[in-house]
Structure formats: C-alpha cells, structure tokens
Design a protein around this motif. Structure first.
Motif, mmCIF file in Angstrom:
data_model
loop_
_atom_site.group_PDB
_atom_site.id
_atom_site.type_symbol
_atom_site.label_atom_id
_atom_site.label_comp_id
_atom_site.label_asym_id
_atom_site.label_seq_id
_atom_site.Cartn_x
_atom_site.Cartn_y
_atom_site.Cartn_z
ATOM 1 N N GLN A 146 -6.220 -4.197 -12.380
ATOM 2 C CA GLN A 146 -7.307 -5.070 -11.932
ATOM 3 C C GLN A 146 -6.917 -5.953 -10.748
ATOM 4 O O GLN A 146 -7.763 -6.599 -10.154
ATOM 5 C CB GLN A 146 -7.858 -5.918 -13.082
ATOM 6 C CG GLN A 146 -6.863 -6.804 -13.758
ATOM 7 C CD GLN A 146 -6.230 -6.151 -14.977
ATOM 8 O OE1 GLN A 146 -6.051 -4.942 -15.012
ATOM 9 N NE2 GLN A 146 -5.879 -6.949 -15.966
ATOM 10 N N LYS A 147 -5.650 -5.987 -10.381
ATOM 11 C CA LYS A 147 -5.211 -6.784 -9.230
ATOM 12 C C LYS A 147 -5.305 -6.005 -7.918
ATOM 13 O O LYS A 147 -4.957 -6.509 -6.873
ATOM 14 C CB LYS A 147 -3.789 -7.276 -9.446
ATOM 15 C CG LYS A 147 -3.696 -8.283 -10.575
ATOM 16 C CD LYS A 147 -2.336 -8.892 -10.656
ATOM 17 C CE LYS A 147 -2.314 -9.939 -11.749
ATOM 18 N NZ LYS A 147 -1.088 -10.707 -11.749
ATOM 19 N N PHE A 148 -5.765 -4.765 -7.997
ATOM 20 C CA PHE A 148 -5.885 -3.928 -6.811
ATOM 21 C C PHE A 148 -7.350 -3.721 -6.461
ATOM 22 O O PHE A 148 -8.209 -3.684 -7.341
ATOM 23 C CB PHE A 148 -5.217 -2.563 -7.039
ATOM 24 C CG PHE A 148 -3.727 -2.633 -7.119
ATOM 25 C CD1 PHE A 148 -2.952 -2.382 -5.999
ATOM 26 C CD2 PHE A 148 -3.086 -2.959 -8.294
ATOM 27 C CE1 PHE A 148 -1.578 -2.445 -6.065
ATOM 28 C CE2 PHE A 148 -1.708 -3.031 -8.373
ATOM 29 C CZ PHE A 148 -0.955 -2.770 -7.249
ATOM 30 N N THR A 149 -7.616 -3.601 -5.160
ATOM 31 C CA THR A 149 -8.958 -3.281 -4.690
ATOM 32 C C THR A 149 -8.873 -2.038 -3.820
ATOM 33 O O THR A 149 -7.830 -1.745 -3.217
ATOM 34 C CB THR A 149 -9.562 -4.436 -3.870
ATOM 35 O OG1 THR A 149 -8.688 -4.747 -2.788
ATOM 36 C CG2 THR A 149 -9.763 -5.670 -4.729
ATOM 37 N N PHE A 150 -9.961 -1.307 -3.754
ATOM 38 C CA PHE A 150 -10.012 -0.084 -2.962
ATOM 39 C C PHE A 150 -10.652 -0.408 -1.626
ATOM 40 O O PHE A 150 -11.828 -0.753 -1.557
ATOM 41 C CB PHE A 150 -10.811 0.988 -3.710
ATOM 42 C CG PHE A 150 -10.692 2.344 -3.103
ATOM 43 C CD1 PHE A 150 -9.529 3.078 -3.239
ATOM 44 C CD2 PHE A 150 -11.739 2.891 -2.397
ATOM 45 C CE1 PHE A 150 -9.411 4.338 -2.682
ATOM 46 C CE2 PHE A 150 -11.645 4.145 -1.833
ATOM 47 C CZ PHE A 150 -10.478 4.873 -1.982
ATOM 48 N N ARG A 151 -9.862 -0.373 -0.560
ATOM 49 C CA ARG A 151 -10.353 -0.669 0.795
ATOM 50 C C ARG A 151 -9.806 0.352 1.773
ATOM 51 O O ARG A 151 -8.628 0.674 1.735
ATOM 52 C CB ARG A 151 -9.876 -2.051 1.255
ATOM 53 C CG ARG A 151 -10.600 -3.186 0.612
ATOM 54 C CD ARG A 151 -10.176 -4.491 1.252
ATOM 55 N NE ARG A 151 -9.626 -5.315 0.183
ATOM 56 C CZ ARG A 151 -8.743 -6.259 0.331
ATOM 57 N NH1 ARG A 151 -8.262 -6.535 1.502
ATOM 58 N NH2 ARG A 151 -8.321 -6.960 -0.697
ATOM 59 N N GLY A 152 -10.654 0.803 2.649
ATOM 60 C CA GLY A 152 -10.219 1.709 3.700
ATOM 61 C C GLY A 152 -9.633 3.010 3.176
ATOM 62 O O GLY A 152 -8.719 3.567 3.776
ATOM 63 N N GLY A 153 -10.124 3.490 2.049
ATOM 64 C CA GLY A 153 -9.658 4.750 1.502
ATOM 65 C C GLY A 153 -8.352 4.664 0.723
ATOM 66 O O GLY A 153 -7.769 5.689 0.397
ATOM 67 N N ARG A 154 -7.889 3.451 0.432
ATOM 68 C CA ARG A 154 -6.654 3.320 -0.354
ATOM 69 C C ARG A 154 -6.676 2.027 -1.163
ATOM 70 O O ARG A 154 -7.424 1.102 -0.868
ATOM 71 C CB ARG A 154 -5.415 3.381 0.535
ATOM 72 C CG ARG A 154 -5.343 2.288 1.544
ATOM 73 C CD ARG A 154 -4.158 2.441 2.438
ATOM 74 N NE ARG A 154 -3.618 1.118 2.685
ATOM 75 C CZ ARG A 154 -2.510 0.865 3.298
ATOM 76 N NH1 ARG A 154 -1.774 1.845 3.731
ATOM 77 N NH2 ARG A 154 -2.101 -0.353 3.476
ATOM 78 N N PHE A 155 -5.846 1.986 -2.179
ATOM 79 C CA PHE A 155 -5.747 0.803 -3.018
ATOM 80 C C PHE A 155 -4.798 -0.210 -2.385
ATOM 81 O O PHE A 155 -3.733 0.153 -1.896
ATOM 82 C CB PHE A 155 -5.238 1.170 -4.414
ATOM 83 C CG PHE A 155 -6.274 1.846 -5.253
ATOM 84 C CD1 PHE A 155 -7.226 1.099 -5.918
ATOM 85 C CD2 PHE A 155 -6.298 3.226 -5.370
ATOM 86 C CE1 PHE A 155 -8.194 1.715 -6.692
ATOM 87 C CE2 PHE A 155 -7.260 3.850 -6.136
ATOM 88 C CZ PHE A 155 -8.206 3.093 -6.794
ATOM 89 N N GLN A 156 -5.214 -1.473 -2.389
ATOM 90 C CA GLN A 156 -4.399 -2.552 -1.839
ATOM 91 C C GLN A 156 -4.360 -3.703 -2.827
ATOM 92 O O GLN A 156 -5.339 -3.988 -3.506
ATOM 93 C CB GLN A 156 -4.967 -3.051 -0.509
ATOM 94 C CG GLN A 156 -4.896 -2.027 0.585
ATOM 95 C CD GLN A 156 -5.472 -2.562 1.884
ATOM 96 O OE1 GLN A 156 -6.350 -3.412 1.874
ATOM 97 N NE2 GLN A 156 -4.980 -2.053 2.979
ATOM 98 N N ARG A 157 -3.212 -4.363 -2.871
ATOM 99 C CA ARG A 157 -3.041 -5.510 -3.774
ATOM 100 C C ARG A 157 -3.524 -6.767 -3.066
ATOM 101 O O ARG A 157 -3.209 -7.003 -1.904
ATOM 102 C CB ARG A 157 -1.558 -5.641 -4.121
ATOM 103 C CG ARG A 157 -1.192 -6.868 -4.899
ATOM 104 C CD ARG A 157 -1.260 -6.614 -6.376
ATOM 105 N NE ARG A 157 -0.951 -7.802 -7.134
ATOM 106 C CZ ARG A 157 0.071 -7.921 -7.953
ATOM 107 N NH1 ARG A 157 0.894 -6.920 -8.116
ATOM 108 N NH2 ARG A 157 0.266 -9.021 -8.622
ATOM 109 N N ASP A 158 -4.308 -7.568 -3.772
ATOM 110 C CA ASP A 158 -4.776 -8.839 -3.241
ATOM 111 C C ASP A 158 -3.844 -9.941 -3.737
ATOM 112 O O ASP A 158 -3.975 -10.436 -4.847
ATOM 113 C CB ASP A 158 -6.213 -9.100 -3.696
ATOM 114 C CG ASP A 158 -6.773 -10.387 -3.140
ATOM 115 O OD1 ASP A 158 -6.156 -10.964 -2.216
ATOM 116 O OD2 ASP A 158 -7.829 -10.819 -3.615
#
Length: 78
Positions: free
Chosen positions: A32-44
């Motif tokens: 749940q600490k990851f978001t899907f942006r620009g075609g990949r998962f990134q940690r916020d």
C-alpha cells in the motif's frame, strides 16, 4: 546506494547497511506504500514522515568522500 559500495571503506558500507536496515524495520515495503505512475510502481516516501535521521549517515559518508563521490551526490537529492 549500491553504486557507492565499491568506492567506500568497509566500515562505511557497514554504516550505510545499518541505516538502510533501520529504515526498513520502521517503514517496511508494504504494497500500500506504492503507487502506479508512468507504467511502473513507485514508492511515495513523503508518507513515511521525517527521513532526515535515516539520511544522516548517507549525507555524512558522502561529505567525508566528496572528492570521489561528489558527482554522485546530486543523484541522492532532488
């Protein structure tokens, strides 16, 4: 930080690994600490609060080795 390891003394690598371990113990890599942006998962990381105490060791190691790591320092801060 893996690109730093070949250029550091063993005790500095040890300090960095302890710092990373301390961060991971407090802020586990939960899905749940990851978001899907620009075609990949990134940690916020903004949701983890103050990261200063975890980044202090990295900052200290970079400062101590500024002659050889100065070019890489910019990649660790926006």
């Amino acid at each position: 930080i893996p690109e730093l390891f070949p250029r550091l003394a063993p005790f500095e690598v040890h300090l960095l690994l302890l710092s990373v371990w301390g961060y991971l113990r407090q802020h586990g890599p939960l899905p749940q600490k990851f978001t899907f942006r620009g075609g990949r998962f990134q940690r916020d990381f903004a949701r983890d609060g103050d990261l200063g105490r975890h980044l202090g060791v990295l900052h200290s190691v970079l400062h101590r080795n500024v002659q050889s790591l100065g070019g890489l320092a910019a990649s660790f801060w926006p």
